[in-house]
Enzyme design. Structure first.
Site, PDB file in Angstrom:
ATOM      1  N   HIS A 164       3.774  -5.112   8.291  1.00 22.85           N
ATOM      2  CA  HIS A 164       4.436  -4.802   9.555  1.00 22.85           C
ATOM      3  C   HIS A 164       4.771  -6.098  10.270  1.00 22.85           C
ATOM      4  O   HIS A 164       3.922  -6.990  10.404  1.00 22.85           O
ATOM      5  CB  HIS A 164       3.542  -3.944  10.459  1.00 22.85           C
ATOM      6  CG  HIS A 164       3.542  -2.495  10.124  1.00 22.85           C
ATOM      7  ND1 HIS A 164       4.456  -1.600  10.645  1.00 22.85           N
ATOM      8  CD2 HIS A 164       2.743  -1.772   9.297  1.00 22.85           C
ATOM      9  CE1 HIS A 164       4.219  -0.390  10.171  1.00 22.85           C
ATOM     10  NE2 HIS A 164       3.178  -0.464   9.343  1.00 22.85           N
ATOM     11  N   ASP A 210       5.967   4.485   4.802  1.00 23.23           N
ATOM     12  CA  ASP A 210       6.831   3.487   5.438  1.00 23.23           C
ATOM     13  C   ASP A 210       6.908   2.184   4.644  1.00 23.23           C
ATOM     14  O   ASP A 210       7.653   1.273   5.020  1.00 23.23           O
ATOM     15  CB  ASP A 210       6.397   3.213   6.885  1.00 23.23           C
ATOM     16  CG  ASP A 210       4.911   2.965   7.050  1.00 23.23           C
ATOM     17  OD1 ASP A 210       4.139   3.266   6.123  1.00 23.23           O
ATOM     18  OD2 ASP A 210       4.517   2.485   8.129  1.00 23.23           O
ATOM     19  N   HIS A 211       6.176   2.102   3.540  1.00 23.08           N
ATOM     20  CA  HIS A 211       6.233   0.920   2.679  1.00 23.08           C
ATOM     21  C   HIS A 211       6.551   1.268   1.221  1.00 23.08           C
ATOM     22  O   HIS A 211       6.917   0.388   0.450  1.00 23.08           O
ATOM     23  CB  HIS A 211       4.906   0.161   2.737  1.00 23.08           C
ATOM     24  CG  HIS A 211       4.445  -0.102   4.130  1.00 23.08           C
ATOM     25  ND1 HIS A 211       5.024  -1.060   4.929  1.00 23.08           N
ATOM     26  CD2 HIS A 211       3.496   0.501   4.884  1.00 23.08           C
ATOM     27  CE1 HIS A 211       4.431  -1.047   6.124  1.00 23.08           C
ATOM     28  NE2 HIS A 211       3.520  -0.107   6.119  1.00 23.08           N
ATOM     29  N   TYR A 258      -9.710   6.720  11.331  1.00 25.39           N
ATOM     30  CA  TYR A 258     -10.573   6.998  10.194  1.00 25.39           C
ATOM     31  C   TYR A 258     -12.023   7.210  10.633  1.00 25.39           C
ATOM     32  O   TYR A 258     -12.478   6.666  11.648  1.00 25.39           O
ATOM     33  CB  TYR A 258     -10.506   5.864   9.179  1.00 25.39           C
ATOM     34  CG  TYR A 258      -9.150   5.662   8.535  1.00 25.39           C
ATOM     35  CD1 TYR A 258      -8.212   6.684   8.466  1.00 25.39           C
ATOM     36  CD2 TYR A 258      -8.807   4.422   7.990  1.00 25.39           C
ATOM     37  CE1 TYR A 258      -6.983   6.496   7.867  1.00 25.39           C
ATOM     38  CE2 TYR A 258      -7.568   4.221   7.390  1.00 25.39           C
ATOM     39  CZ  TYR A 258      -6.660   5.258   7.331  1.00 25.39           C
ATOM     40  OH  TYR A 258      -5.437   5.061   6.742  1.00 25.39           O
ATOM     41  N   HIS A 299       1.672   3.974   1.594  1.00 26.01           N
ATOM     42  CA  HIS A 299       2.080   4.796   2.726  1.00 26.01           C
ATOM     43  C   HIS A 299       3.601   4.867   2.759  1.00 26.01           C
ATOM     44  O   HIS A 299       4.280   3.937   2.328  1.00 26.01           O
ATOM     45  CB  HIS A 299       1.550   4.229   4.043  1.00 26.01           C
ATOM     46  CG  HIS A 299       0.138   4.614   4.333  1.00 26.01           C
ATOM     47  ND1 HIS A 299      -0.654   3.935   5.224  1.00 26.01           N
ATOM     48  CD2 HIS A 299      -0.636   5.621   3.846  1.00 26.01           C
ATOM     49  CE1 HIS A 299      -1.856   4.491   5.283  1.00 26.01           C
ATOM     50  NE2 HIS A 299      -1.861   5.511   4.457  1.00 26.01           N
ATOM     51  N   HIS A 344      -7.460   0.788   4.577  1.00 27.87           N
ATOM     52  CA  HIS A 344      -6.261   1.425   5.144  1.00 27.87           C
ATOM     53  C   HIS A 344      -5.711   2.438   4.140  1.00 27.87           C
ATOM     54  O   HIS A 344      -5.296   3.540   4.517  1.00 27.87           O
ATOM     55  CB  HIS A 344      -5.234   0.355   5.483  1.00 27.87           C
ATOM     56  CG  HIS A 344      -4.047   0.866   6.213  1.00 27.87           C
ATOM     57  ND1 HIS A 344      -4.113   1.384   7.492  1.00 27.87           N
ATOM     58  CD2 HIS A 344      -2.737   0.958   5.844  1.00 27.87           C
ATOM     59  CE1 HIS A 344      -2.907   1.762   7.880  1.00 27.87           C
ATOM     60  NE2 HIS A 344      -2.054   1.522   6.895  1.00 27.87           N
ATOM     61  N   HIS A 401       0.841  -1.203   0.000  1.00 29.50           N
ATOM     62  CA  HIS A 401       0.000   0.000   0.000  1.00 29.50           C
ATOM     63  C   HIS A 401       0.871   1.247   0.000  1.00 29.50           C
ATOM     64  O   HIS A 401       2.048   1.206   0.372  1.00 29.50           O
ATOM     65  CB  HIS A 401      -0.977   0.008   1.183  1.00 29.50           C
ATOM     66  CG  HIS A 401      -0.360  -0.050   2.533  1.00 29.50           C
ATOM     67  ND1 HIS A 401       0.156  -1.206   3.083  1.00 29.50           N
ATOM     68  CD2 HIS A 401      -0.182   0.914   3.483  1.00 29.50           C
ATOM     69  CE1 HIS A 401       0.602  -0.968   4.295  1.00 29.50           C
ATOM     70  NE2 HIS A 401       0.422   0.308   4.558  1.00 29.50           N
TER      71      HIS A 401
END
Length: 289
Positions: free
Chosen positions: A237, A100-101, A203, A98, A172, A96
């Site tokens: 994660h 951090d990925h 959310y 974001h 997400h 996805h």
């Protein structure tokens, strides 16, 4: 998992930390650990919390997720430490969009020359380097990366005889993707699920939704994940599947450490409870007004 959700929701970038790990918490998620074989042709090449996976074939390799900007060289070193060449990575995948990925994807695409495959729901956010995120706006920017192929629910990516299947699990992010594969290890074949993320953060599901349809997306995504067969449970994660505990067991010489169907079911139960508790609270708050 709620701790990760609340922490992620509180990240802010400044001009001085653009494209870098924003704080000490982020740096604590990106510590190097020894790469290990998970099963068959599947290897762990990520950091202690932010994950990345190498799936090898004689025709070239898949690499799933790029972590932070600072994770990209760590991933490259881990691939080399296992005896593989980064230049043999032919397909780059993402869970996805974001930071951090996705922050390391542009560099990994440049270094490997791989084709980048991403979901339609996240493709625009990836092209824009995280700008315009429905929750974080422009605060969690990362180097833009352009998909070479946009993939849809149920479609597959193949290298040699290895198949990776995309299951769209939005919520997400709008294009959150759970990947699955069948991995052969000796005379056994394992169903492997790489969960994107079912963290519902802060959310809004009632009234003005965080984005139109987010409530329905989460509901459908949980239903999709409950249907998937899973022997080996992995995710974006390490915390989701107790990576560090399993990693330590591998280093001690234990086998079949990552085979954990119960862990998958537990993750779904806990993340869905977190989601439904938030939904119930928002309904209660709306009714009281």
């Amino acid at each position: 998992m709620s701790k990760i959700a609340s922490a992620l929701a509180g990240i802010f970038l400044t001009a001085h930390t653009l494209f870098a790990q924003a704080d000490e918490r982020d740096r604590s998620w990106n510590k190097p650990i020894q790469p290990v074989r998970i099963a068959g042709n599947l290897y762990y090449v990520g950091a202690n919390e932010i994950t990345s996976y190498l799936i090898t074939t004689p025709e070239g390799h898949f690499l799933l997720d790029g972590g932070f900007v600072e994770t990209a060289p760590l991933i490259q070193r881990n691939i080399e430490q296992l005896g593989f060449k980064p230049s043999d990575v032919k397909i780059l995948l993402n869970s996805h969009a974001h930071y951090d990925h996705a922050s390391g994807l542009a560099e990994l695409k440049k270094v490997t020359g791989a084709k980048f495959v991403a979901s339609e729901g996240d493709a625009e956010l990836l092209r824009h380097g995280g700008h315009g995120d429905f929750r974080f706006g422009d605060r969690l920017a990362f180097p833009p990366v352009v998909p070479d192929r946009v993939i849809h629910d149920g479609e597959t990516v193949e290298l040699g005889d290895q198949v990776m299947t995309a299951h769209l699990t939005p919520g997400h992010t709008k294009g959150d993707t759970t990947w699955s594969a069948r991995i052969r290890d000796g005379n056994k074949t394992y169903d492997v699920v790489f969960v994107g993320s079912q963290s519902s953060l802060d959310y809004k599901f009632i009234g003005q939704e965080s984005y139109p349809g987010i409530l329905s997306d989460f509901e459908k995504s949980f239903a999709t994940l409950h249907r998937l067969p899973c022997d080996i449970f992995l995710a974006s994660h390490g915390n989701f599947f107790h990576l560090l505990e399993k990693h330590e067991r591998v280093l001690r010489g234990e086998s079949n450490v990552f085979v954990d169907p119960d862990g998958y079911r537990n993750y779904l139960r806990e993340s869905e409870k977190d989601f439904r508790d938030k939904l119930a609270k928002q309904k209660q708050d709306a009714a009281s007004k």
